[in-house]
Design a protein around this motif. Structure first.
Motif, PDB file in Angstrom:
ATOM      1  N   VAL A  57       0.830  -1.197   0.000  1.00 13.42           N
ATOM      2  CA  VAL A  57       0.000   0.000   0.000  1.00 13.42           C
ATOM      3  C   VAL A  57       0.871   1.256   0.000  1.00 13.42           C
ATOM      4  CG1 VAL A  57      -1.772   1.305   1.242  1.00 13.42           C
ATOM      5  CG2 VAL A  57      -1.812  -1.204   1.278  1.00 13.42           C
ATOM      6  N   GLY A  58       0.582   2.165  -0.923  1.00 13.30           N
ATOM      7  CA  GLY A  58       1.346   3.402  -1.024  1.00 13.30           C
ATOM      8  C   GLY A  58       2.545   3.313  -1.939  1.00 13.30           C
ATOM      9  N   GLN A  59       2.763   2.145  -2.538  1.00 17.61           N
ATOM     10  CA  GLN A  59       3.906   1.982  -3.444  1.00 17.61           C
ATOM     11  C   GLN A  59       3.578   2.552  -4.818  1.00 17.61           C
ATOM     12  OE1 GLN A  59       5.620  -1.945  -3.467  1.00 17.61           O
ATOM     13  NE2 GLN A  59       6.468  -1.724  -5.530  1.00 17.61           N
ATOM     14  N   LEU A  60       4.528   3.260  -5.412  1.00 17.49           N
ATOM     15  CA  LEU A  60       4.339   3.819  -6.746  1.00 17.49           C
ATOM     16  C   LEU A  60       4.197   2.698  -7.765  1.00 17.49           C
ATOM     17  CD1 LEU A  60       4.470   6.529  -8.449  1.00 17.49           C
ATOM     18  CD2 LEU A  60       6.866   5.942  -8.849  1.00 17.49           C
ATOM     19  N   ILE A  61       3.121   2.754  -8.575  1.00 19.69           N
ATOM     20  CA  ILE A  61       2.940   1.747  -9.619  1.00 19.69           C
ATOM     21  C   ILE A  61       2.772   2.363 -10.995  1.00 19.69           C
ATOM     22  CG2 ILE A  61       1.917   0.069  -8.020  1.00 19.69           C
ATOM     23  CD1 ILE A  61      -0.808   0.780  -9.382  1.00 19.69           C
ATOM     24  N   GLY A  62       2.624   3.702 -11.059  1.00 22.34           N
ATOM     25  CA  GLY A  62       2.474   4.356 -12.351  1.00 22.34           C
ATOM     26  C   GLY A  62       2.938   5.793 -12.291  1.00 22.34           C
ATOM     27  N   ASP A  63       3.702   6.218 -13.312  1.00 18.57           N
ATOM     28  CA  ASP A  63       4.217   7.580 -13.328  1.00 18.57           C
ATOM     29  C   ASP A  63       4.602   7.945 -14.749  1.00 18.57           C
ATOM     30  OD1 ASP A  63       4.889  10.027 -12.313  1.00 18.57           O
ATOM     31  OD2 ASP A  63       6.553   9.354 -11.080  1.00 18.57           O
ATOM     32  N   SER A  64       4.946   9.207 -14.960  1.00 14.73           N
ATOM     33  CA  SER A  64       5.355   9.684 -16.279  1.00 14.73           C
ATOM     34  C   SER A  64       6.101  10.994 -16.117  1.00 14.73           C
ATOM     35  CB  SER A  64       4.130   9.892 -17.180  1.00 14.73           C
ATOM     36  OG  SER A  64       4.465  10.564 -18.377  1.00 14.73           O
ATOM     37  N   ASP A  65       6.959  11.304 -17.082  1.00 16.91           N
ATOM     38  CA  ASP A  65       7.655  12.592 -17.091  1.00 16.91           C
ATOM     39  C   ASP A  65       6.803  13.693 -17.712  1.00 16.91           C
ATOM     40  OD1 ASP A  65       9.928  11.510 -15.930  1.00 16.91           O
ATOM     41  OD2 ASP A  65      10.812  10.974 -17.868  1.00 16.91           O
ATOM     42  N   ALA A  66       5.655  13.328 -18.267  1.00 15.01           N
ATOM     43  CA  ALA A  66       4.785  14.325 -18.885  1.00 15.01           C
ATOM     44  C   ALA A  66       4.339  15.345 -17.842  1.00 15.01           C
ATOM     45  CB  ALA A  66       3.573  13.653 -19.520  1.00 15.01           C
ATOM     46  N   PHE A  67       4.167  16.601 -18.272  1.00 18.46           N
ATOM     47  CA  PHE A  67       3.831  17.669 -17.329  1.00 18.46           C
ATOM     48  C   PHE A  67       2.490  17.428 -16.650  1.00 18.46           C
ATOM     49  CE2 PHE A  67       1.714  21.919 -16.785  1.00 18.46           C
ATOM     50  CZ  PHE A  67       2.374  22.238 -15.604  1.00 18.46           C
ATOM     51  N   LEU A  68       1.432  17.214 -17.435  1.00 17.37           N
ATOM     52  CA  LEU A  68       0.104  16.994 -16.877  1.00 17.37           C
ATOM     53  C   LEU A  68      -0.069  15.524 -16.519  1.00 17.37           C
ATOM     54  CD1 LEU A  68      -2.432  19.159 -18.925  1.00 17.37           C
ATOM     55  CD2 LEU A  68      -1.938  19.295 -16.488  1.00 17.37           C
ATOM     56  N   CYS A  69       0.572  15.121 -15.454  1.00 15.54           N
ATOM     57  CA  CYS A  69       0.503  13.722 -15.032  1.00 15.54           C
ATOM     58  C   CYS A  69       0.664  13.655 -13.525  1.00 15.54           C
ATOM     59  CB  CYS A  69       1.598  12.900 -15.719  1.00 15.54           C
ATOM     60  SG  CYS A  69       1.476  11.136 -15.365  1.00 15.54           S
ATOM     61  N   VAL A  70      -0.107  12.791 -12.888  1.00 20.68           N
ATOM     62  CA  VAL A  70      -0.069  12.630 -11.433  1.00 20.68           C
ATOM     63  C   VAL A  70       0.203  11.158 -11.129  1.00 20.68           C
ATOM     64  CG1 VAL A  70      -1.333  12.943  -9.274  1.00 20.68           C
ATOM     65  CG2 VAL A  70      -1.747  14.494 -11.196  1.00 20.68           C
ATOM     66  N   PRO A  71       1.191  10.850 -10.296  1.00 16.86           N
ATOM     67  CA  PRO A  71       1.539   9.447 -10.025  1.00 16.86           C
ATOM     68  C   PRO A  71       0.390   8.659  -9.406  1.00 16.86           C
ATOM     69  CG  PRO A  71       2.663  10.931  -8.492  1.00 16.86           C
ATOM     70  CD  PRO A  71       2.052  11.786  -9.543  1.00 16.86           C
ATOM     71  N   ILE A  72       0.429   7.349  -9.615  1.00 15.80           N
ATOM     72  CA  ILE A  72      -0.600   6.434  -9.114  1.00 15.80           C
ATOM     73  C   ILE A  72       0.059   5.409  -8.204  1.00 15.80           C
ATOM     74  CG2 ILE A  72      -2.277   4.664  -9.799  1.00 15.80           C
ATOM     75  CD1 ILE A  72      -2.686   6.286 -12.387  1.00 15.80           C
ATOM     76  N   TYR A  73      -0.633   5.049  -7.135  1.00 17.43           N
ATOM     77  CA  TYR A  73      -0.058   4.192  -6.098  1.00 17.43           C
ATOM     78  C   TYR A  73      -0.932   2.964  -5.852  1.00 17.43           C
ATOM     79  CZ  TYR A  73       2.543   8.497  -5.203  1.00 17.43           C
ATOM     80  OH  TYR A  73       3.328   9.612  -5.334  1.00 17.43           O
ATOM     81  N   ALA A  74      -0.294   1.896  -5.353  1.00 18.01           N
ATOM     82  CA  ALA A  74      -1.029   0.691  -4.985  1.00 18.01           C
ATOM     83  C   ALA A  74      -1.937   0.989  -3.801  1.00 18.01           C
ATOM     84  CB  ALA A  74      -0.053  -0.432  -4.638  1.00 18.01           C
ATOM     85  N   SER A  75      -3.181   0.523  -3.890  1.00 15.26           N
ATOM     86  CA  SER A  75      -4.149   0.770  -2.821  1.00 15.26           C
ATOM     87  C   SER A  75      -4.335  -0.435  -1.907  1.00 15.26           C
ATOM     88  CB  SER A  75      -5.500   1.176  -3.424  1.00 15.26           C
ATOM     89  OG  SER A  75      -5.965   0.180  -4.321  1.00 15.26           O
ATOM     90  N   ILE A  76      -3.807  -1.573  -2.308  1.00 16.32           N
ATOM     91  CA  ILE A  76      -3.795  -2.767  -1.474  1.00 16.32           C
ATOM     92  C   ILE A  76      -2.417  -3.407  -1.622  1.00 16.32           C
ATOM     93  CG2 ILE A  76      -6.278  -3.179  -1.751  1.00 16.32           C
ATOM     94  CD1 ILE A  76      -5.589  -5.406  -3.741  1.00 16.32           C
ATOM     95  N   SER A  77      -2.102  -4.355  -0.762  1.00 20.86           N
ATOM     96  CA  SER A  77      -0.861  -5.113  -0.937  1.00 20.86           C
ATOM     97  C   SER A  77      -1.181  -6.447  -1.587  1.00 20.86           C
ATOM     98  CB  SER A  77      -0.160  -5.329   0.403  1.00 20.86           C
ATOM     99  OG  SER A  77      -0.983  -6.028   1.317  1.00 20.86           O
ATOM    100  N   GLY A  78      -0.234  -6.943  -2.379  1.00 20.52           N
ATOM    101  CA  GLY A  78      -0.451  -8.198  -3.089  1.00 20.52           C
ATOM    102  C   GLY A  78       0.441  -8.292  -4.307  1.00 20.52           C
ATOM    103  N   ASP A  79       0.077  -9.147  -5.240  1.00 18.01           N
ATOM    104  CA  ASP A  79       0.883  -9.404  -6.431  1.00 18.01           C
ATOM    105  C   ASP A  79       0.248  -8.799  -7.679  1.00 18.01           C
ATOM    106  OD1 ASP A  79       2.757 -10.927  -4.974  1.00 18.01           O
ATOM    107  OD2 ASP A  79       1.512 -12.728  -5.176  1.00 18.01           O
ATOM    108  N   VAL A  80       1.101  -8.239  -8.528  1.00 20.85           N
ATOM    109  CA  VAL A  80       0.639  -7.753  -9.827  1.00 20.85           C
ATOM    110  C   VAL A  80       0.410  -8.971 -10.715  1.00 20.85           C
ATOM    111  CG1 VAL A  80       1.211  -6.382 -11.860  1.00 20.85           C
ATOM    112  CG2 VAL A  80       1.907  -5.584  -9.588  1.00 20.85           C
TER     113      VAL A  80
END
Length: 439
Positions: A57-80
């Motif tokens: 929980v709280g781990q970064l799972i999605g991001d981008s260098d693009a200006f209009l972009c907000v990072p996304i984080y895991a909301s539960i713990s487990g396996d991708v």
């Protein structure tokens, strides 16, 4: 109440605030969450994890260098388990990260409050928090807080109107977490060097008005923070309407609030920023309202972002009737959900499930030229004229009569006795104007 001379159009809707007095329950982690990589206006994130990775929980799972972009984080713990193309809330296809829960809800190592000493630190913290416009707009909050003319901006307007029927999740923030709201306001005013903050709340939320007003007084903030009571009329929560109702400033579509000296933030967004500054945990869960004639137990519920509609409804007690229409957001501006397999994103404030007549599309009849659509429009636009022009492919008439000022609030469709989908036609007309300009 409105203290200004110019009268904006508005309508009275059935509030249906059935869950106002229901404090949110907490949803247990579902078997899986599906986290779309596009949960904000702007460039989608790219997955930073791969199939087989274990996440917390709280781990970064999605991001981008693009200006209009907000990072996304895991909301539960487990396996991708998958990184796949999946159907989003509105029927479109996008890349999503699927996490299978281990039901341990383990928090990623290193979560701690950010160090914030300067304006730039604050803006970076707001971006890292994952906060977007939580009232439905999904615009990146860190961008909104960092306009080029920040030295000319003096007022923070907090949108607590929650004018859409049924939704009470923002109201529960006012009642349950007033200190988070005020902590977020104080931090924003401090680091952006703002002079005043106005919290706009509709009059049908007296407890929210009372709780926040009392807290403002107790904290000695009355000289710079105030609650302003708004009429319970739709669409008070629209940004341009809210700016007028609180500051008396009329702005056109395309004009940024910062251009007239204000910044507008949703009340849940500002509270979420405060929680991130205090704990370091980014936005991984969201309180939403679950209601409608197909729902057995209407309630507010705090869910992991990425939880699927079917699991959320089950956590509230399930359906009492087969839903014929599911809406993400409110009935006025929300979008029909394609499937119960769809997952909640950061901007969702409600899941509304309807059966029976409420779910049916009314039969259209001929326009009777009653003018009610014009009267209902907040900015007194001409929906009937737009509909006729769109049917004829008359792009020039659409442009000349300011169709682009339409904010698609749905008021015209709501009052139309002929049940014509005027707001949707306006949406199509705006698309036609944009398409013509590219030729």
């Amino acid at each position: 109440m409105n203290q200004f001379k110019h009268a904006l159009g508005s309508i009275k809707v059935r509030h249906n605030k059935n869950t106002m007095d229901i404090a949110p329950i907490k949803m247990e982690d579902p078997e899986q969450v599906i986290l779309p990589m596009s949960q904000h206006i702007g460039a989608p994130c790219k997955p930073t994890v791969k199939k087989g990775d274990h996440v917390k929980v709280g781990q970064l799972i999605g991001d981008s260098d693009a200006f209009l972009c907000v990072p996304i984080y895991a909301s539960i713990s487990g396996d991708v388990t998958e990184i796949r193309q999946s159907t989003n809330m509105f029927g479109g296809s996008e890349t999503s990260v699927v996490i299978q829960s281990d039901h341990k809800h383990e928090v990623v190592e290193g979560i701690k409050p950010p160090t914030v000493e300067t304006k730039d630190d604050f803006i970076q913290a707001v971006k890292a928090s994952g906060v977007v416009g939580c009232g439905g707009a999904s615009f990146p909050t860190f961008v909104k807080f960092d306009p080029k003319n920040l030295d000319e901006v003096k007022t923070l307007i907090i949108n607590g109107a929650e004018c859409e029927p049924f939704i009470t999740s923002d109201y529960r923030q006012m009642v349950d977490h007033p200190d988070d709201i005020l902590d977020g306001i104080e931090a924003t005013m401090k680091y952006l060097n703002l002079d005043e903050a106005i919290i706009g709340i509709e009059s049908n939320k007296p407890k929210g008005i009372s709780v926040l007003s009392q807290k403002i007084s107790e904290r000695g903030l009355s000289s710079k923070v105030r609650v302003q009571t708004l009429k319970s009329r739709y669409p008070q929560g629209a940004e341009r309407v809210l700016i007028y109702e609180t500051k008396g400033i009329l702005i056109d579509a395309g004009v940024l609030p910062a251009d007239v000296g204000v910044i507008v933030s949703n009340i849940t967004s500002i509270a979420s920023i405060a929680r991130y500054l205090r704990t370091g945990m980014p936005l991984v869960e969201k309180t939403i309202t679950v209601d409608g004639t197909a729902i057995k137990n209407p309630t507010n519920i705090t869910v992991p972002i990425g939880a699927q509609v079917k699991d959320i409804v089950e956590a509230t007690g399930g359906f009492k009737a087969e839903p014929k229409r599911i809406i993400a957001g409110g009935p006025m501006m929300g979008k029909t959900v394609d499937s119960v397999e769809a997952s909640v994103i950061r901007a969702n404030g409600a899941i509304l499930c309807f059966s029976g007549p409420e779910a049916e599309t009314a039969k259209q009849t001929a326009c009777i030229n009653c003018g009610k659509c014009h009267e209902a429009c907040p900015f007194h636009l001409l929906p009937k004229l737009y509909s006729d022009a769109y049917e004829k492919g008359d792009i020039e008439t659409l442009k000349e009569n300011k169709l682009m000022q339409c904010m698609e609030c749905g008021s015209c469709s709501y009052v139309c006795p002929a049940r014509r989908p005027l707001s949707f036609v306006n949406h199509l007309g705006k698309g036609a104007i944009k398409g013509a300009s590219k030729k």
